[in-house]
Design a protein around this motif. Structure first.
Motif, PDB file in Angstrom:
ATOM      1  N   VAL A   1       2.247   7.101  -6.677  1.00 60.68           N
ATOM      2  CA  VAL A   1       1.292   8.135  -7.084  1.00 60.68           C
ATOM      3  C   VAL A   1       1.801   9.518  -6.670  1.00 60.68           C
ATOM      4  CG1 VAL A   1      -1.023   9.045  -6.706  1.00 60.68           C
ATOM      5  CG2 VAL A   1      -0.698   6.607  -7.079  1.00 60.68           C
ATOM      6  N   VAL A   2       2.265   9.608  -5.434  1.00 60.75           N
ATOM      7  CA  VAL A   2       2.737  10.905  -4.926  1.00 60.75           C
ATOM      8  C   VAL A   2       3.973  11.360  -5.702  1.00 60.75           C
ATOM      9  CG1 VAL A   2       3.812  12.030  -2.943  1.00 60.75           C
ATOM     10  CG2 VAL A   2       1.737  10.706  -2.636  1.00 60.75           C
ATOM     11  N   ALA A   3       4.919  10.436  -5.911  1.00 60.52           N
ATOM     12  CA  ALA A   3       6.176  10.819  -6.554  1.00 60.52           C
ATOM     13  C   ALA A   3       5.989  11.145  -8.032  1.00 60.52           C
ATOM     14  CB  ALA A   3       7.202   9.703  -6.395  1.00 60.52           C
TER      15      ALA A   3
ATOM     16  N   ILE B   1       2.392   1.812  -3.437  1.00 61.10           N
ATOM     17  CA  ILE B   1       1.439   2.399  -4.396  1.00 61.10           C
ATOM     18  C   ILE B   1       1.278   3.900  -4.131  1.00 61.10           C
ATOM     19  CG2 ILE B   1      -0.989   2.417  -5.075  1.00 61.10           C
ATOM     20  CD1 ILE B   1      -0.944  -0.649  -4.483  1.00 61.10           C
ATOM     21  N   LEU B   2       1.079   4.221  -2.851  1.00 52.79           N
ATOM     22  CA  LEU B   2       0.919   5.643  -2.503  1.00 52.79           C
ATOM     23  C   LEU B   2       2.153   6.442  -2.909  1.00 52.79           C
ATOM     24  CD1 LEU B   2      -0.719   7.854  -1.080  1.00 52.79           C
ATOM     25  CD2 LEU B   2       0.494   7.276   1.011  1.00 52.79           C
ATOM     26  N   TYR B   3       3.331   5.844  -2.637  1.00 51.72           N
ATOM     27  CA  TYR B   3       4.572   6.547  -2.971  1.00 51.72           C
ATOM     28  C   TYR B   3       4.661   6.814  -4.472  1.00 51.72           C
ATOM     29  CZ  TYR B   3       9.456   7.552  -3.757  1.00 51.72           C
ATOM     30  OH  TYR B   3      10.614   8.149  -4.164  1.00 51.72           O
TER      31      TYR B   3
ATOM     32  N   HIS C   1       2.965  11.962  -9.656  1.00 54.79           N
ATOM     33  CA  HIS C   1       1.943  12.946 -10.056  1.00 54.79           C
ATOM     34  C   HIS C   1       1.823  14.125  -9.103  1.00 54.79           C
ATOM     35  CE1 HIS C   1       0.679  10.261 -13.215  1.00 54.79           C
ATOM     36  NE2 HIS C   1       0.636   9.278 -12.341  1.00 54.79           N
ATOM     37  N   VAL C   2       1.696  13.801  -7.804  1.00 57.46           N
ATOM     38  CA  VAL C   2       1.322  14.878  -6.871  1.00 57.46           C
ATOM     39  C   VAL C   2       2.474  15.860  -6.660  1.00 57.46           C
ATOM     40  CG1 VAL C   2       0.534  15.379  -4.549  1.00 57.46           C
ATOM     41  CG2 VAL C   2      -0.353  13.388  -5.751  1.00 57.46           C
TER      42      VAL C   2
ATOM     43  N   ALA D   1       0.836  -1.204   0.000  1.00 55.24           N
ATOM     44  CA  ALA D   1       0.000   0.000   0.000  1.00 55.24           C
ATOM     45  C   ALA D   1       0.867   1.250   0.000  1.00 55.24           C
ATOM     46  CB  ALA D   1      -0.919  -0.006   1.222  1.00 55.24           C
ATOM     47  N   PHE D   2       1.946   1.223   0.810  1.00 51.62           N
ATOM     48  CA  PHE D   2       2.816   2.399   0.844  1.00 51.62           C
ATOM     49  C   PHE D   2       3.513   2.590  -0.498  1.00 51.62           C
ATOM     50  CE2 PHE D   2       6.936   4.419   1.609  1.00 51.62           C
ATOM     51  CZ  PHE D   2       6.476   5.648   2.048  1.00 51.62           C
TER      52      PHE D   2
END
Lengths: 199, 263
Positions: A43-45, A39-41, A47-48, A36-37
Motif C-alpha cells: 500500500v505504501v509503495a 500488505i502495508l509495504y 499509493h502513499v 501484515a508488513f
C-alpha cells in the motif's frame, strides 16, 4: 527440544507457549508479521509514497518556477529601463536635430526670400526703365511728326502758299530735320517717314 | 491475569512472560491467532486507511493532516534514508523504511494507548519478521551487486594482512549473519517487552498494595507505585518512538552497506 517438537506437532498441549522463553518466536505471529508488513509495504509503495513524492516534486518545481519567474521579471524590467533610456536619448537627439534643422532652414528661407525680393525689385526697376525708354522713344517719334506738321503748317502760313505737293513738303521737312539732327544727337533713322496725315 | 488470579490465594505474584501469551482464536499452539497478531492486523488496516485518506488530496500548501503526514514521511525520507543511503539511490528504499517506521511506531504506541495497551513488538516474532525482511534484503542486494564470491570477499575489511584477516573474517561473518539480525530484532523486542513488563508490575503491584495488602502505609506505597507507572508511561512513549527510529535507522545502515560502492 523434544518438548518443542511435540508442541509444534500437536499444537494442543497446554502451557508450552505460555511458559516458553520470550525469545522463541511464535510461528503464527511470525507469519502474521510478515504478511501484515507485506500488505502495508504494498500500500505504501504503490499509493502513499508516489503521491507524497509527486507533491514534493511539484512543490520544488513551483518554488523554482517562482524564483525563475521573478528573475525573468527583473531581467525584463531592466531591459525595459535600458530601452526607455535609449529611446529618451534618441528622442532628445532627434529634438535637438530638428531644432538645428529648423534654425538652418529658417536662415536659408530668409536668405532666399531676400534674394528673391532683390531680384523682383531689380526686375521691376528694369521694367520701369524699359517702359520709360519706350515711352521716351514713342514720345520722340510722335513729337517729331508733330513738330514736322506744326513746322510745315507754320511755314505754309508764313510763306503763304500751300505746299500741297506732299513729296516736296516731305523733302523740305526731312531736310529741316536733318539739320536739326546735326544740332541734337538723336537717332533719326525713322525720321524720314512722316506720313503727312494732315494732307 | 495470573497476578490477579493468583493474588487471591497467596500474596502477590509478579507479572511474567505468560502475561504476553494471549491466544485469542483457535488453539493455543504454534499457529494460534494471538492478541499481538490481531493488534498488528488492526494497526496495518488503520495505518493504510489513515495514510490513504491523508494523501488523497495533497496540495502544494499543506493542510494540518498533510503537514503531519509529510513531517513523518520527511523524517524517514530525508533524515534516515537520504542521509544514510545517500542521495543517489535512496528513493527506492523509502517505501520500505517508511512502512517499517510507521508500523513499528504505531504498534509501539499501542502499548500505552488505552483500549489496546499491548505492544505488538513485545512478542519477539514481530520484530523478527521485520528483521527477516531486512536481513534477506541486504544480503540479496549485496550478492546481486557483487556476485556470491565478490560479496563474501567484500565482507573482509580492506587494508588488513592475511594473518589478522584470518582472525577478523570469522568475526565479520558472525556480525553480518548473526549479530546484526539478532540484535536488530532483540533490541526492539527487549525494549518493548521490558518496558511493558515494568508498567504491568507498577500497575498490578499498586493495585495489590492498595486493595489487598491492607494498611495505610501499603496504600501510600501503592499510590507511589501508580505514580511511577504514570512516569514510566511517559518515559515509555519516548522509548517507543526512539526504538522505532533506531530500528529504521539501522535497517537503512545495513541496506546502505549492501549497496555502497566501497566497503
Amino acid at each position: 527440544m523434544a518438548a518443542v517438537y511435540s508442541v509444534l506437532a500437536s499444537g494442543d498441549e497446554e502451557g508450552f507457549w505460555a511458559e516458553a522463553a520470550p525469545i522463541i518466536p511464535h510461528p503464527g505471529e511470525l507469519v502474521f508479521g510478515i504478511v501484515a508488513f507485506a500488505i502495508l509495504y504494498l500500500v505504501v509503495a504503490r499509493h502513499v509514497v508516489p503521491r507524497l513524492e509527486q507533491v514534493l516534486s511539484e512543490r520544488t518545481t513551483a518554488i523554482e518556477g517562482g524564483l525563475e519567474r521573478a528573475e525573468q521579471a527583473q531581467v525584463q524590467a531592466e531591459a525595459a529601463l535600458t530601452q526607455y533610456r535609449a529611446q529618451l536619448a534618441e528622442a532628445r537627439g532627434e529634438a535637438s536635430r530638428i531644432r538645428q534643422e529648423a534654425t538652418e532652414e529658417g536662415a536659408a528661407i530668409v536668405v532666399e526670400m531676400r534674394a528673391r525680393a532683390q531680384a523682383e525689385a531689380d526686375r521691376i526697376v528694369a521694367a520701369a526703365q524699359q517702359q520709360i525708354e519706350a515711352e521716351h522713344q514713342h514720345a520722340l517719334i510722335a513729337l517729331r511728326s508733330e513738330v514736322g506738321d506744326l513746322a510745315t503748317e507754320l511755314a505754309s502760313r508764313i510763306v503763304g502758299e500751300a505746299l500741297a505737293d506732299e513729296a516736296r513738303s516731305s523733302r523740305v521737312v526731312d531736310r529741316f530735320l536733318a539739320e536739326l539732327e546735326h544740332l541734337e544727337p538723336v537717332a533719326a533713322n525713322g525720321a524720314g517717314a512722316p506720313t503727312g496725315q494732315d494732307g | 491475569m495470573r497476578a490477579q488470579s493468583a493474588a487471591g490465594s497467596d500474596g502477590f505474584v509478579a507479572p511474567d512472560v505468560s502475561d504476553f501469551w494471549q491466544p485469542l482464536f483457535g488453539t493455543d499452539g504454534p499457529f494460534a491467532v494471538t492478541r499481538a497478531s490481531v493488534v498488528l492486523v488492526l494497526s496495518v488496516v488503520g495505518i493504510c486507511w489513515l495514510l490513504l485518506a491523508a494523501t488523497r488530496k495533497l496540495s502544494l500548501v499543506p493542510g494540518r493532516t498533510q503537514l503531519v503526514t509529510e513531517s513523518v514521511y520527511g523524517l524517514v525520507r530525508n533524515s534516515v534514508a537520504r542521509d544514510v543511503i545517500g542521495s543517489k539511490d535512496f528513493l527506492r528504499f523509502v517505501p520500505l523504511l517508511f512502512s517499517m517506521f510507521i508500523l513499528i511506531l504505531v504498534n509501539n504506541l499501542f502499548g500505552v494507548v488505552p483500549p489496546i495497551q499491548f505492544p505488538t513488538m513485545s512478542r519477539v516474532a514481530m520484530p523478527a519478521a521485520l528483521t527477516l525482511v531486512v536481513f534477506v534484503l541486504y544480503h540479496y542486494l549485496g550478492i546481486r551487486k557483487r556476485g556470491v564470491v565478490g560479496y563474501f570477499k567484500s565482507l573482509m575489511p580492506p587494508g588488513i594482512g592475511i594473518g589478522l584477516g584470518l582472525l577478523i573474517y570469522p568475526l565479520e561473518l558472525i556480525t553480518y549473519f548473526f549479530t546484526r539480525p539478532v540484535t536488530l530484532a532483540l533490541r526492539l523486542f527487549g525494549n518493548m517487552f521490558a518496558g511493558h513488563l515494568l508498567l504491568l508490575l507498577f500497575i498490578t503491584g499498586g493495585e495489590y498494595l492498595v486493595f489487598e495488602a491492607g494498611g495505610a502505609g501499603m496504600m501510600v506505597a501503592g499510590g507511589v507505585s501508580w505514580f511511577m507507572a504514570f512516569v514510566m508511561t511517559v518515559f515509555e512513549i519516548l522509548v517507543e518512538f526512539l526504538q522505532a527510529y533506531i530500528f529504521t535507522l539501522l535497517a537503512a545502515l545495513y541496506l546502505a552497506g549492501a549497496v555502497a560502492d566501497e566497503h
